[in-house]
Design a protein around this motif. Structure first.
Motif, PDB file in Angstrom:
ATOM      1  N   ASN A   1      34.359  57.078 -12.658  1.00 60.50           N
ATOM      2  CA  ASN A   1      33.122  57.643 -12.113  1.00 60.50           C
ATOM      3  C   ASN A   1      32.267  58.305 -13.192  1.00 60.50           C
ATOM      4  O   ASN A   1      31.837  59.443 -13.045  1.00 60.50           O
ATOM      5  CB  ASN A   1      33.448  58.648 -11.002  1.00 60.50           C
ATOM      6  CG  ASN A   1      34.320  58.027  -9.938  1.00 60.50           C
ATOM      7  OD1 ASN A   1      34.039  56.935  -9.464  1.00 60.50           O
ATOM      8  ND2 ASN A   1      35.401  58.691  -9.590  1.00 60.50           N
TER       9      ASN A   1
ATOM     10  N   ALA B   1      27.657  60.337  -5.353  1.00 60.07           N
ATOM     11  CA  ALA B   1      27.852  59.003  -5.936  1.00 60.07           C
ATOM     12  C   ALA B   1      26.561  58.408  -6.485  1.00 60.07           C
ATOM     13  O   ALA B   1      26.280  57.223  -6.296  1.00 60.07           O
ATOM     14  CB  ALA B   1      28.496  58.062  -4.926  1.00 60.07           C
ATOM     15  N   THR B   2      25.758  59.229  -7.131  1.00 59.20           N
ATOM     16  CA  THR B   2      24.554  58.716  -7.770  1.00 59.20           C
ATOM     17  C   THR B   2      24.594  59.025  -9.253  1.00 59.20           C
ATOM     18  O   THR B   2      25.220  59.989  -9.688  1.00 59.20           O
ATOM     19  CB  THR B   2      23.273  59.340  -7.170  1.00 59.20           C
ATOM     20  OG1 THR B   2      23.424  60.767  -7.162  1.00 59.20           O
ATOM     21  CG2 THR B   2      23.014  58.851  -5.767  1.00 59.20           C
ATOM     22  N   CYS B   3      23.933  58.175 -10.030  1.00 62.09           N
ATOM     23  CA  CYS B   3      23.805  58.355 -11.481  1.00 62.09           C
ATOM     24  C   CYS B   3      22.323  58.488 -11.805  1.00 62.09           C
ATOM     25  O   CYS B   3      21.476  58.035 -11.026  1.00 62.09           O
ATOM     26  CB  CYS B   3      24.353  57.123 -12.206  1.00 62.09           C
ATOM     27  SG  CYS B   3      26.161  57.056 -12.244  1.00 62.09           S
ATOM     28  N   PRO B   4      21.989  59.079 -12.953  1.00 66.38           N
ATOM     29  CA  PRO B   4      20.582  59.100 -13.351  1.00 66.38           C
ATOM     30  C   PRO B   4      20.052  57.670 -13.466  1.00 66.38           C
ATOM     31  O   PRO B   4      20.822  56.759 -13.804  1.00 66.38           O
ATOM     32  CB  PRO B   4      20.606  59.780 -14.728  1.00 66.38           C
ATOM     33  CG  PRO B   4      21.898  60.486 -14.793  1.00 66.38           C
ATOM     34  CD  PRO B   4      22.859  59.732 -13.941  1.00 66.38           C
TER      35      PRO B   4
ATOM     36  N   PHE C   1      26.959  59.048 -21.956  1.00 65.79           N
ATOM     37  CA  PHE C   1      27.637  59.197 -20.676  1.00 65.79           C
ATOM     38  C   PHE C   1      27.216  60.489 -19.985  1.00 65.79           C
ATOM     39  O   PHE C   1      26.894  61.473 -20.630  1.00 65.79           O
ATOM     40  CB  PHE C   1      29.156  59.280 -20.868  1.00 65.79           C
ATOM     41  CG  PHE C   1      29.763  58.038 -21.425  1.00 65.79           C
ATOM     42  CD1 PHE C   1      30.192  57.027 -20.570  1.00 65.79           C
ATOM     43  CD2 PHE C   1      29.921  57.867 -22.789  1.00 65.79           C
ATOM     44  CE1 PHE C   1      30.759  55.879 -21.080  1.00 65.79           C
ATOM     45  CE2 PHE C   1      30.480  56.716 -23.300  1.00 65.79           C
ATOM     46  CZ  PHE C   1      30.903  55.728 -22.442  1.00 65.79           C
ATOM     47  N   SER C   2      27.272  60.460 -18.653  1.00 67.58           N
ATOM     48  CA  SER C   2      27.261  61.703 -17.878  1.00 67.58           C
ATOM     49  C   SER C   2      28.218  61.473 -16.709  1.00 67.58           C
ATOM     50  O   SER C   2      28.824  60.401 -16.620  1.00 67.58           O
ATOM     51  CB  SER C   2      25.846  62.047 -17.394  1.00 67.58           C
ATOM     52  OG  SER C   2      25.419  61.121 -16.424  1.00 67.58           O
ATOM     53  N   PHE C   3      28.373  62.440 -15.850  1.00 71.37           N
ATOM     54  CA  PHE C   3      29.291  62.301 -14.719  1.00 71.37           C
ATOM     55  C   PHE C   3      28.533  61.950 -13.440  1.00 71.37           C
ATOM     56  O   PHE C   3      27.433  62.457 -13.214  1.00 71.37           O
ATOM     57  CB  PHE C   3      30.072  63.594 -14.488  1.00 71.37           C
ATOM     58  CG  PHE C   3      31.007  63.935 -15.606  1.00 71.37           C
ATOM     59  CD1 PHE C   3      31.758  62.956 -16.227  1.00 71.37           C
ATOM     60  CD2 PHE C   3      31.139  65.238 -16.042  1.00 71.37           C
ATOM     61  CE1 PHE C   3      32.620  63.262 -17.263  1.00 71.37           C
ATOM     62  CE2 PHE C   3      32.001  65.565 -17.075  1.00 71.37           C
ATOM     63  CZ  PHE C   3      32.739  64.563 -17.693  1.00 71.37           C
ATOM     64  N   MET C   4      29.168  61.115 -12.616  1.00 67.98           N
ATOM     65  CA  MET C   4      28.568  60.762 -11.339  1.00 67.98           C
ATOM     66  C   MET C   4      28.530  62.002 -10.433  1.00 67.98           C
ATOM     67  O   MET C   4      29.462  62.808 -10.455  1.00 67.98           O
ATOM     68  CB  MET C   4      29.394  59.657 -10.675  1.00 67.98           C
ATOM     69  CG  MET C   4      28.675  58.940  -9.570  1.00 67.98           C
ATOM     70  SD  MET C   4      29.500  57.410  -9.115  1.00 67.98           S
ATOM     71  CE  MET C   4      30.875  58.046  -8.196  1.00 67.98           C
ATOM     72  N   THR C   5      27.474  62.128  -9.651  1.00 69.99           N
ATOM     73  CA  THR C   5      27.347  63.298  -8.774  1.00 69.99           C
ATOM     74  C   THR C   5      28.280  63.143  -7.561  1.00 69.99           C
ATOM     75  O   THR C   5      28.740  62.035  -7.265  1.00 69.99           O
ATOM     76  CB  THR C   5      25.898  63.448  -8.263  1.00 69.99           C
ATOM     77  OG1 THR C   5      25.646  62.383  -7.341  1.00 69.99           O
ATOM     78  CG2 THR C   5      24.897  63.405  -9.392  1.00 69.99           C
ATOM     79  N   PRO C   6      28.557  64.229  -6.843  1.00 71.60           N
ATOM     80  CA  PRO C   6      29.399  64.113  -5.640  1.00 71.60           C
ATOM     81  C   PRO C   6      28.827  63.143  -4.611  1.00 71.60           C
ATOM     82  O   PRO C   6      29.555  62.618  -3.781  1.00 71.60           O
ATOM     83  CB  PRO C   6      29.431  65.544  -5.091  1.00 71.60           C
ATOM     84  CG  PRO C   6      29.171  66.400  -6.270  1.00 71.60           C
ATOM     85  CD  PRO C   6      28.223  65.632  -7.136  1.00 71.60           C
TER      86      PRO C   6
ATOM     87  N   CYS D   1      28.816  57.916 -15.560  1.00 68.62           N
ATOM     88  CA  CYS D   1      27.524  57.234 -15.586  1.00 68.62           C
ATOM     89  C   CYS D   1      27.259  56.833 -17.034  1.00 68.62           C
ATOM     90  O   CYS D   1      27.099  57.694 -17.894  1.00 68.62           O
ATOM     91  CB  CYS D   1      26.415  58.154 -15.080  1.00 68.62           C
ATOM     92  SG  CYS D   1      26.662  58.670 -13.373  1.00 68.62           S
TER      93      CYS D   1
ATOM     94  N   ASP E   1      27.334  53.420 -12.861  1.00 68.28           N
ATOM     95  CA  ASP E   1      28.661  53.997 -12.632  1.00 68.28           C
ATOM     96  C   ASP E   1      29.725  52.999 -13.094  1.00 68.28           C
ATOM     97  O   ASP E   1      29.752  51.864 -12.610  1.00 68.28           O
ATOM     98  CB  ASP E   1      28.782  54.288 -11.134  1.00 68.28           C
ATOM     99  CG  ASP E   1      30.214  54.505 -10.700  1.00 68.28           C
ATOM    100  OD1 ASP E   1      30.986  55.059 -11.492  1.00 68.28           O
ATOM    101  OD2 ASP E   1      30.534  54.136  -9.554  1.00 68.28           O
ATOM    102  N   ILE E   2      30.561  53.424 -14.024  1.00 69.23           N
ATOM    103  CA  ILE E   2      31.638  52.544 -14.496  1.00 69.23           C
ATOM    104  C   ILE E   2      32.933  53.342 -14.618  1.00 69.23           C
ATOM    105  O   ILE E   2      32.942  54.568 -14.544  1.00 69.23           O
ATOM    106  CB  ILE E   2      31.319  51.917 -15.879  1.00 69.23           C
ATOM    107  CG1 ILE E   2      31.167  53.012 -16.943  1.00 69.23           C
ATOM    108  CG2 ILE E   2      30.111  51.030 -15.825  1.00 69.23           C
ATOM    109  CD1 ILE E   2      31.279  52.490 -18.352  1.00 69.23           C
TER     110      ILE E   2
ATOM    111  N   TRP F   1      31.038  69.952  -6.687  1.00 63.59           N
ATOM    112  CA  TRP F   1      31.165  69.650  -8.125  1.00 63.59           C
ATOM    113  C   TRP F   1      31.845  70.789  -8.878  1.00 63.59           C
ATOM    114  O   TRP F   1      32.760  70.580  -9.676  1.00 63.59           O
ATOM    115  CB  TRP F   1      29.786  69.385  -8.716  1.00 63.59           C
ATOM    116  CG  TRP F   1      29.794  68.291  -9.728  1.00 63.59           C
ATOM    117  CD1 TRP F   1      30.899  67.734 -10.327  1.00 63.59           C
ATOM    118  CD2 TRP F   1      28.675  67.604 -10.238  1.00 63.59           C
ATOM    119  NE1 TRP F   1      30.518  66.746 -11.184  1.00 63.59           N
ATOM    120  CE2 TRP F   1      29.169  66.646 -11.145  1.00 63.59           C
ATOM    121  CE3 TRP F   1      27.304  67.701 -10.029  1.00 63.59           C
ATOM    122  CZ2 TRP F   1      28.324  65.789 -11.850  1.00 63.59           C
ATOM    123  CZ3 TRP F   1      26.474  66.839 -10.732  1.00 63.59           C
ATOM    124  CH2 TRP F   1      26.973  65.899 -11.627  1.00 63.59           C
TER     125      TRP F   1
END
Lengths: 121, 361
Positions: free
Chosen positions: B301, B318-321, B311-316, B303, B326-327, B170
């Motif tokens: 990617n 590929a998971t979101c809170p 919004f937040s960013f997808m983790t490496p 979240c 994920d959009i 990341w």
């Protein structure tokens, strides 16, 4: 591993909460709690608790349905190999390993013991 | 990080092919049926990782012979260990090789010798899973199988390496984005490198026409009357106001009908910063009259949560809170009508300092 993935996702939301996205704090904390619960469920499975197995199966089915929906809906969700491994393959593997009580030891038990070759149980 | 690097696709195909073949062929080794399922699964995953490394040699051999040599040694070692599961020191050797491989990858991407991509992260996932399977004690093992130390190693090594892998990938991705990822999550439209005079003139025309259209919306009540509605939290420095009718109509870069407006949130009310054109469909970049000056960008990617439209960013990995999905957002182009010294009038982002100055004023 799933527990750690959720923990990382939860932690990733915290900086956005500091930037003013206050709902992200709630989602981050919820993700961390889910990570903790998943870890406890994993320990429960390890200790052969039936309730833990049932909860894990329910969790994996929920994850799988959600992930498949994300893959099928045209919302631009990530379809890369890592997303497929984490969100589809991993829940399927855990589900398959836990689905039958009689076979629940197939991966987690030494074949030495099953064939009578172990010196300790 | 969410792309497959040029030349790495062969590794992915080789890995997918290797998985069933390893499962098929490894069982022919002597003593396979006497080891636990965890060891068998670990051996299959290690063989798969080994094949991925071997498949990538061809891509690296000309430009990075040392990397290619390390891949050769690594691949052969993985396959060799996968084929000798009854070796007395198998667990120690396998765990050591897996840890060294994962740390080696982190050093490589950390020092910029290679960028994190989907093949690299996916292979690390396979190796992390293999490491867990190598270390985890199972019932029925002999007494001298170091169960305590293996539990301890598992409890420390796996979380540590998982978090390290995610955070390194990341940080590297955020600190050193490639030319088409101007900032996290935004893919820039491919254009020529330097604008021609014709493109410069076209960009100036687009700017003038758009500015003339949106100047009346400096009064946010007029924007509301025209159908623009604020989205997202109002406690942020700026907010996008979207006109859903224009979004649904699918106007393509029409200066008279921009799909969005961007306002700074000040204590005196919203202050207009610029306009935003948005395409209707994902992956469909709009017309680019100004060449590199008017390149569109697509947010990928991210979240998104309906709670507060945040919004937040997808983790490496590929998971979101939980509660976010994920959009990707369709391509967009901003036109900033306030001075934006760092990026210009069509920059992906407006300078934070500009917004802060407006908010303070």
């Amino acid at each position: 591993m799933q527990s750690m993935f959720w923990a990382i996702a939860g932690l990733s939301a915290i900086p956005f909460a500091f930037a003013g996205e206050f709902f992200m704090l709630g989602l981050g904390l919820a993700s961390l709690l889910l990570a903790l619960a998943t870890c406890l469920l994993a320990i429960g499975v390890l200790w052969r608790r039936r309730w833990a197995r049932r909860w894990v199966i329910a969790l994996e089915i929920t994850c799988l349905i959600g992930s498949l929906l994300l893959l099928l809906l045209p919302i631009g969700a990530n379809h890369g190999p890592v997303a497929l491994m984490t969100n589809v393959v991993l829940p399927i593997v855990v589900f398959l390993l836990l689905r039958k009580p009689r076979h629940e030891t197939s991966l987690g038990e030494s074949n030495l013991a099953q064939s009578g070759g172990a010196s300790a149980a | 990080m969410f792309d497959i690097a040029t030349g790495h696709a062969i590794g992915l195909f080789a890995g997918l092919l290797a998985l069933p073949l390893a499962e098929l062929f490894l069982r022919f080794q002597s003593g396979w049926r006497k080891v636990s399922g965890t060891v068998q699964a670990a051996a299959v995953l290690m063989a798969t990782s080994g094949v991925v490394h071997l498949a990538l040699i061809g891509h690296h051999i000309r430009t990075e012979p040392i990397t290619a040599f390390l891949f050769l040694v690594n691949g052969l070692a993985f396959i060799g260990l996968a084929a000798t599961v009854r070796w007395r020191r198998w667990r120690l050797a396998s765990a050591s090789l897996l840890v060294a491989t994962i740390l080696g990858y982190l050093v490589y991407i950390g020092f910029g010798l290679e960028g994190p991509d989907q093949v690299g992260v996916a292979t690390k996932l396979v190796e992390l899973a293999a490491l867990g399977l190598v270390l985890v004690p199972v019932r029925g093992e002999p007494r001298n199988s170091h169960r305590g130390s293996r539990w301890a190693a598992l409890g420390v090594a796996l979380p540590f390496l998982t978090v390290m892998t995610a955070s390194t990938a990341w940080v590297v991705d955020l600190a050193r984005p490639d030319a088409r990822h101007v900032h996290a999550g935004a893919l820039l439209q491919a254009t020529n490198a330097l604008p021609t005079q014709v493109q410069q003139d076209a960009a100036n025309r687009l700017y003038a026409e758009t500015k003339a259209t949106i100047l009346p919306y400096q009064d946010s009540r007029k924007a509301l009357a025209a159908g623009y509605r604020p989205g997202g939290p109002s406690n942020m420095p700026s907010t996008h106001w979207m006109n859903q009718a224009y979004v649904d109509a699918g106007y393509v870069m029409d200066p008279r009908r921009p799909q969005g407006l961007v306002y700074a949130n000040t204590k005196h009310g919203p202050v207009l910063l610029g306009a935003m054109f948005q395409m209707k469909n994902l992956g469909q970049f709009g017309p680019d009259p100004g060449g590199p000056l008017t390149a569109w960008h697509q947010h990928q990617n991210i979240c998104f949560t309906p709670f507060g439209f945040e919004f937040s960013f997808m983790t490496p990995f590929a998971t979101c809170p939980i509660g976010a999905i994920d959009i990707s957002a369709p391509p967009m182009l901003h036109v900033w009508i306030v001075d934006n010294p760092k990026g210009g009038p069509f920059a992906v982002d407006i300078d934070d300092e500009v917004v802060k100055a407006i908010v303070k004023a």
